[in-house]
Design a protein around this motif. Structure first.
Motif: not given
Length: 296
Positions: A65-67, A69
């Protein structure tokens, strides 16, 4: 792995429900479920823990999710830039900044540019030095405003004309509040709340640690913060004294807090920075040209 699949994945993560995500994306639930199963198979990981009424990210899902986004944000930025690449100067400028009076200079530049280029839009991301540096390095920001002490080796930079003064935030009825300034000996046995940035001893020239000298290692640091607003609440609660910059925490007549400067005076300058290999849009280059004119 397609960008659209990552967009679907992020939407599910935010909704915590495949059904709600499918409704929001206007696609069928079986289609969305199949996309996520294919993504899990491609990455050979489990992305969600499925429960009766919702789903939650696994550790691998949080990482993706972090990557994802960051990739989606970069994709949107690229699309915005190319929409206006063959037009007159317009588009978006992305700037990260901390809590600092340096923003006054930047806001005045914004205003001057808007008068002549009303189709240029400015987007501010607020964060501490680490947040801003991370987004600069990923290309998500065009510029950052950093407060000394900070490591500038990776960036090109300009000094802004503004600066901040260091001091402590205390309750107005505190014994130190009766002083016009405080010296390091006043603070060595006091409970202190400090910015994590200034405690970084790896910074080549850290004026903050140098100000305390040999007493720095004897400080009683009971808490840290990355943005000063919440430090004010810690002071109000009686946790200790916040060491921070002036004009950030409310110390007006109505406030129960007051600011007392350090003596000898400790001043932090402000830098406008950008990545050495960053390719600017026309709008961002115009902003930089204006900033150079103002700072010279």
């Amino acid at each position: 792995m397609e960008l659209k699949t990552l967009q679907y994945f992020v939407r599910i993560a935010r909704e915590e429900s495949i059904t709600r995500a499918a409704n929001a994306l206007h696609i069928t639930q079986p289609t969305l479920s199949r996309q996520i199963k294919d993504l899990e198979k491609e990455l050979n990981v489990k992305l969600f823990n499925r429960r009766n009424h919702n789903i939650q990210l696994t550790d691998e899902g949080v990482l993706l999710k972090n990557r994802a986004e960051a990739l989606i944000e970069m994709s949107n930025k690229i699309q915005d830039e190319f929409k206006v690449i063959d037009k007159n100067i317009e588009g978006n400028v992305y700037i990260g900044c901390g809590e600092t009076k340096g923003m006054e200079v930047i806001a005045n530049i914004f205003n001057d540019i808007q008068d002549d280029y009303p189709n240029i839009h400015f987007h501010i991301y607020s964060g501490n030095a680490d947040d801003i540096a991370s987004r600069l390095d990923k290309g998500l920001l065009d510029f950052g405003i950093l407060i000394q002490p900070v490591n500038l080796n990776k960036y090109k930079s300009l000094y802004l004309s503004t600066s901040d003064h260091w001091g402590i935030i205390a309750k107005k009825d505190d014994v130190l509040a009766q002083k016009s300034d405080v010296i390091k000996e006043d603070l060595v046995d006091k409970p202190l709340i400090c910015s994590r940035q200034v405690l970084d001893t790896a910074i080549d020239k850290n004026d903050f640690t140098e100000w305390f000298g040999d007493l720095f290692n004897h400080l009683n640091i009971v808490g840290t913060f990355n943005l000063a607003y919440n430090a004010g609440w810690m002071v109000k609660a009686g946790l200790g004294y916040a060491i921070t910059l002036d004009s950030i925490i409310d110390t007006s007549k109505e406030s129960e807090l007051t600011f007392i400067p350090l003596e000898p005076r400790l001043i932090s300058k402000h830098n406008l920075v950008w990545r050495k290999d960053h390719t600017f849009s026309k709008a961002a280059q115009l902003f930089l040209d204006k900033a150079i004119d103002v700072c010279q």
